[in-house]
Design a protein around this motif. Structure first.
Motif, short mmCIF file in Angstrom:
data_model
loop_
_atom_site.label_atom_id
_atom_site.label_comp_id
_atom_site.label_asym_id
_atom_site.label_seq_id
_atom_site.Cartn_x
_atom_site.Cartn_y
_atom_site.Cartn_z
N ASP A 98 -11.16 1.66 -1.93
CA ASP A 98 -10.11 0.98 -2.71
C ASP A 98 -10.56 -0.36 -3.27
N SER B 213 0.87 -1.17 0.00
CA SER B 213 0.00 0.00 0.00
C SER B 213 0.91 1.22 0.00
N HIS C 219 1.60 4.29 6.14
CA HIS C 219 0.45 4.62 5.32
C HIS C 219 -0.75 3.77 5.69
N ASP D 127 -8.20 6.13 0.30
CA ASP D 127 -7.86 6.35 1.69
C ASP D 127 -9.04 6.30 2.64
N ARG E 6 -4.38 5.29 6.82
CA ARG E 6 -5.68 4.89 6.27
C ARG E 6 -6.59 4.34 7.35
#
Length: 421
Positions: free
Chosen positions: A241, A22, A136, A237, A140
């Protein structure tokens, strides 16, 4: 972020799967995309080792880590679902990589396959990559844990409610003729077609507005789609996705396989999905650039606006990204809500100023790690780069001219040697 080289070479296999994390940031390339550096062609051998993997049922399974991955995927194998997996790697990676596992492993419990694949990834990925991916992921997760979606029906693919009938029928028919029947190509390499229902566009606009309201109220600092847009949101985010990945694989890839196979259109395996916003009080225009994508989907969602035309100026490889445009490469496109534009990511383009109202577009950058890996070993991109094509044509014409001159020269010499009667 891709790891195919390290894993491929260390496993001494010809496999080129999509080994990606990711993404910790959202790279965009307003300037020429950098050319990959020198490729380390040294091959490393694998240590013989045994991994003792529990199968989740109290039974211990012995797996040989040194066993090679298959060089080709088992296409008819249906991989396990890894969407609920909580690791530093993308769940999509495990689904894709499973098809390359040794046949003896395909029937093992999911836990055994996960540990086997994760051990490989951990062994051949850098700590820095894993740390960025983990940060990350936490970013998220923090958003998803606190943001309450307004239109939950958007988060699962409902094709009949999202797409216009003509588009859905062409995709369902699965024939090249059906796909070509819905597509217009007003300029080489620029495809347009009716795609999204007005109701879907309204739902997505409402969801984005709700997300931006939450961001404003909570003062949460979010990552914008790229370095050129100060407004807009990354849809991946805040939970979209999975739906967008299905959009890419099931609905965009059939088209890109037909029209853009030379740039990885048939091997798309990751995406970056976002919306951009243009208007007097938003981003006004967008400079000349190329996308960090093999194939780009661009769909106007609305609202009322004037201006904002897309302008295209030819497809270029890394080496030729700054070369001059040719007259036949100039094309401008006016946005229509619900109508899609599909083009190569390397097709140079920009957006003119939005002079009235507000324009919001859905953008999906579709990527192929296999194409990016193969590109490192190539020097000629004349199958898709306009400047490479021009240079190749010039070389061919020059070669033909030299051959003609040589033949004329030889013929003249031969004639001069003939004695007069």
């Amino acid at each position: 972020m891709h790891l195919p080289q390290a894993i491929i070479r260390m496993l001494e296999s010809s496999i080129q799967p999509s080994l990606f994390f990711s993404r910790p940031k959202h790279p965009f390339s307003p300037e020429p995309m950098p050319v990959d550096g020198p490729v380390d062609r040294r091959r490393k051998t694998i240590r013989e080792a045994q991994a003792i993997i529990g199968n989740g049922n109290g039974v211990v399974v012995s797996v040989n880590v040194a066993q090679r991955l298959n060089s080709n995927p088992k296409e008819d194998h249906e991989p396990d679902n890894y969407d609920d997996l909580q690791t530093e790697f993308s769940p999509l990676l495990f689904s894709y990589l499973e098809r390359f596992l040794p046949s003896a492993m395909l029937g093992l419990p999911r836990e055994a396959k996960v540990q086997y694949m994760r051990d490989i990834l951990l062994k051949y990925s850098s700590e820095g990559e894993r740390n960025r991916a983990q940060k990350h992921k936490e970013y998220r997760q923090k958003i998803i844990s606190n943001y309450q979606p307004l239109r939950k029906e958007l988060y699962v693919m409902h094709a009949a409610n999202f797409f216009v009938p003509s588009f859905l029928k062409a995709i369902t028919d699965k024939s090249e003729d059906s796909l070509r029947s819905i597509v217009s190509e007003p300029a080489p390499g620029i495809l347009t077609f009716e795609m999204l229902q007005p109701h879907f566009c309204d739902l997505l606009l409402t969801e984005v507005e709700n997300f931006e309201k939450w961001v404003s109220e909570t003062k949460f600092r979010i990552m914008r789609p790229n370095t050129m847009n100060k407004y807009g949101a990354v849809l991946d985010d805040f939970g979209l996705d999975t739906m967008l990945d299905k959009l890419m694989v099931d609905y965009i890839q059939p088209l890109s396989k037909v029209f853009f196979s030379e740039v990885g259109g048939s091997t798309l395996d990751s995406h970056h999905g976002f919306v951009v916003e243009y208007g007097i009080d938003r981003d006004n225009d967008l400079g000349f650039h190329v996308d960090d994508a093999e194939v780009t989907l661009n769909v106007c969602l609305g609202k009322q606006f004037s201006g904002g035309e897309l302008f295209f100026r030819g497809v270029r490889c890394d080496k030729h990204v700054n070369t001059e445009m040719q007259p036949e490469e100039i094309f401008d496109y006016c946005h229509i809500p619900g109508r899609a534009v599909l083009h190569r990511g390397r097709h140079r383009h920009g957006a003119r100023a939005t002079t009235e109202g507000n324009r919001i577009n859905l953008i999906l950058w579709c990527r192929s790690s296999a194409f990016r890996e193969l590109k490192k070993y190539q020097e000629d991109f004349s199958s898709w780069c306009g400047e490479c094509q021009r240079e190749k044509k010039e070389r061919q014409e020059l070669s033909v001219s030299r051959i003609k001159q040589e033949l004329l020269k030889r013929n003249g010499e031969s004639t001069s040697r003939v004695d007069p009667l």
